[in-house]
Design an enzyme around this catalytic site. Structure first.
Site, PDB file in Angstrom:
ATOM      1  N   ASP A 104      54.466  33.848  78.536  1.00 26.09           N
ATOM      2  CA  ASP A 104      55.553  33.241  79.310  1.00 26.09           C
ATOM      3  C   ASP A 104      55.041  32.814  80.689  1.00 26.09           C
ATOM      4  O   ASP A 104      54.045  33.346  81.189  1.00 26.09           O
ATOM      5  CB  ASP A 104      56.695  34.255  79.500  1.00 26.09           C
ATOM      6  CG  ASP A 104      57.304  34.673  78.180  1.00 26.09           C
ATOM      7  OD1 ASP A 104      57.191  33.921  77.195  1.00 26.09           O
ATOM      8  OD2 ASP A 104      57.902  35.775  78.139  1.00 26.09           O
TER       9      ASP A 104
HETATM   10  N1  URA Z   1      56.049  39.133  75.115  1.00 26.90           N
HETATM   11  C1  URA Z   1      56.870  38.561  76.019  1.00 26.90           C
HETATM   12  O1  URA Z   1      58.067  38.855  76.063  1.00 26.90           O
HETATM   13  N2  URA Z   1      56.349  37.641  76.849  1.00 26.90           N
HETATM   14  C2  URA Z   1      55.053  37.304  76.870  1.00 26.90           C
HETATM   15  O2  URA Z   1      54.618  36.464  77.678  1.00 26.90           O
HETATM   16  C3  URA Z   1      54.196  37.923  75.929  1.00 26.90           C
HETATM   17  C4  URA Z   1      54.728  38.841  75.060  1.00 26.90           C
END
Ligand code: URA
Length: 226
Positions: A104
């Site tokens: 993310d």
């Molecule tokens: N899980 C998440 O919620 N976000 C990420 O960036 C990676 C794994």
């Protein structure tokens, strides 16, 4: 590795387009076995070519990056793209460098990028079973049952058909944990803690498989295939 036309190398590796190769070779000192050449159609081995006395970029690149917060793992988003942290020439490579899975925008830590499509596919396949370790900072203290639930292999997230595979929780303190998972479902870590009425306030991927970013600053990367 086989011989290819010089203009094919130049365009594949992002130095210029095929159409620009002749002009590129006038401006830059392109040599084959140390002899200057001007014809884009000349065939040579990758290892025999230099540009301005530098060896060519590798034919395939796989890198490990410490992703900073605020960059997006996408080729077409309006925000700042992770690819903007790489040498500009690499952004014109064909095939393109792509992230292996995604983190993310606000997640930091270990991410691989590769232009090897087969490798990317292999590493992101649901059957790959690759370990990913996250350091998670939570909004609320743990309740105590999270480790057992995550390890049980029975946690079914909203919208999923199958429960998650077993994951390992290691407690650092009441709001900080390490979580090791082997899948890569959309927002998986945030959704796992959402399922136990908690909220992730900071997320850092410590390692992907055997690759950890503890020795890299945010935004730094190393080439793995050299
Ligand atoms: N899980 C998440 O919620 N976000 C990420 O960036 C990676 C794994």
């Amino acid at each position: 590795m086989s011989s290819k036309r010089i203009d094919a190398f130049l365009s594949k590796l992002g130095y210029c387009t095929r159409g620009e190769a002749k002009k590129f070779m006038k401006i830059h000192e392109v040599c084959v076995d140390e002899k200057r050449v001007y014809q884009p159609s000349i065939k040579a081995l990758h290892s025999a070519i230099t540009i301005d006395k530098e060896v060519l970029d590798p034919e395939t690149i796989t890198i490990l990056m410490h992703k900073p917060s605020g960059v997006v793992c996408s080729h077409d988003d309006s925000g700042k793209l992770i690819y903007s942290l790489l040498p500009s020439q690499w952004q014109y490579r064909n095939p393109k460098l792509s992230t292996v899975g995604r983190l993310d925008r606000d997640t930091t830590g270990a991410i691989l990028l590769t232009d090897d499509g087969e490798l990317n596919h292999k590493l992101t396949s649901p059957r790959s079973n690759i370990s990913k370790v996250y350091k998670v900072t939570l909004a609320h203290p743990l309740k105590g049952n999270e480790g057992d639930l995550f390890a049980s292999g029975t946690l079914l997230l909203n919208g999923e058909e199958k429960p998650l595979l077993s994951a390992k929780l290691t407690i650092i303190d009441s709001t900080t944990v390490l979580l090791e998972i082997v899948e890569g479902k959309y927002h998986q870590v945030k959704r796992m803690f959402g399922a136990v009425e908690n909220r992730v306030v900071a997320l850092h991927r410590v390692s992907f498989d055997k690759y950890s970013v503890e020795d890299l600053d945010e935004g730094q990367y190393i080439i793995l295939n050299q």
